[in-house]
Scaffold this motif. Sequence first.
Motif, PDB file in Angstrom:
ATOM      1  N   UNK A 116      -7.684  -2.352   1.803  1.00 39.60           N
ATOM      2  CA  UNK A 116      -6.446  -3.121   1.944  1.00 39.60           C
ATOM      3  C   UNK A 116      -5.242  -2.214   1.696  1.00 39.60           C
ATOM      4  N   UNK A 117      -5.328  -1.378   0.668  1.00 37.29           N
ATOM      5  CA  UNK A 117      -4.238  -0.445   0.378  1.00 37.29           C
ATOM      6  C   UNK A 117      -4.095   0.599   1.491  1.00 37.29           C
ATOM      7  N   UNK A 118      -5.229   1.103   1.994  1.00 43.15           N
ATOM      8  CA  UNK A 118      -5.180   2.095   3.077  1.00 43.15           C
ATOM      9  C   UNK A 118      -4.514   1.520   4.314  1.00 43.15           C
ATOM     10  N   UNK A 119      -4.787   0.252   4.600  1.00 42.37           N
ATOM     11  CA  UNK A 119      -4.179  -0.399   5.755  1.00 42.37           C
ATOM     12  C   UNK A 119      -2.669  -0.540   5.593  1.00 42.37           C
ATOM     13  N   UNK A 120      -2.189  -0.418   4.379  1.00 43.34           N
ATOM     14  CA  UNK A 120      -0.766  -0.538   4.102  1.00 43.34           C
ATOM     15  C   UNK A 120      -0.119   0.820   3.830  1.00 43.34           C
ATOM     16  N   UNK A 121      -0.790   1.890   4.216  1.00 39.52           N
ATOM     17  CA  UNK A 121      -0.205   3.224   4.117  1.00 39.52           C
ATOM     18  C   UNK A 121      -0.677   4.067   2.952  1.00 39.52           C
ATOM     19  N   UNK A 122      -1.551   3.514   2.106  1.00 42.74           N
ATOM     20  CA  UNK A 122      -2.089   4.293   0.987  1.00 42.74           C
ATOM     21  C   UNK A 122      -3.307   5.056   1.486  1.00 42.74           C
ATOM     22  N   UNK A 123      -3.080   5.982   2.411  1.00 39.23           N
ATOM     23  CA  UNK A 123      -4.171   6.660   3.101  1.00 39.23           C
ATOM     24  C   UNK A 123      -3.883   8.152   3.208  1.00 39.23           C
ATOM     25  N   UNK A 124      -4.612   8.837   4.058  1.00 38.94           N
ATOM     26  CA  UNK A 124      -4.480  10.283   4.178  1.00 38.94           C
ATOM     27  C   UNK A 124      -3.135  10.754   4.678  1.00 38.94           C
ATOM     28  N   UNK A 125      -2.333   9.865   5.239  1.00 40.16           N
ATOM     29  CA  UNK A 125      -0.981  10.228   5.668  1.00 40.16           C
ATOM     30  C   UNK A 125      -0.055  10.408   4.471  1.00 40.16           C
TER      31      UNK A 125
END
Length: 194
Positions: A116-125
């Motif tokens: 859920x966090x990754x889908x909101x930009x808490x990801x490898x970017x």
Amino acid sequence: MSGYVSSAGFSPLKPLGRSFSWQVGAVVLGTMLLAASSYVEVPLKPVPVTMQTLAVALVGALYGWRLGAITITAWLAQGAMGLPVLAGGAAGAHHFVGPTAGYLFAFPVAGAVAGWLAERGWNGHRVVLAFLGQLISNLLCLVLGAAWLALLVGPDLAITSGVMPFLVGALLKAVTGAAILGVATRGTLRKRSG
């Protein structure tokens, strides 16, 4: 599968909108990764140290909250049905009522939160946010796992044996997870621009 995807992209795997057969394949590969992570173990009592929380957080971040939770639940179902995919090759439904049950049931929740966090930009970017997402996922496993353990052994022992020995590992796994997400994202961006 529809849902919110940040402007910074979501995952180098691009799971949203993939075919059903691709998603089934992803679940199979994800359960294999989760099973492999279970074999990397330092046997502590009552809860062993494994690489499971790293794999759970990564599956969530790479697959998104829905597919991640489905994959992690499928892996746990395999363990409950007797396949040797849990910590150290353990298997059987009895693990879902013993001292580690809270951690096992926490895994789909923790993976879903990471997704859920990754889908909101808490990801490898955004590697710092990726680190925080991975850390939150790891800590959620510890909190939920210790809550169940506290019912069996009391809160003091649950904290000293079910949380404290794992805090440094949670930090290191979060750093590792964020680094993997960052590398995977950069590799995907290079392929697109090349």
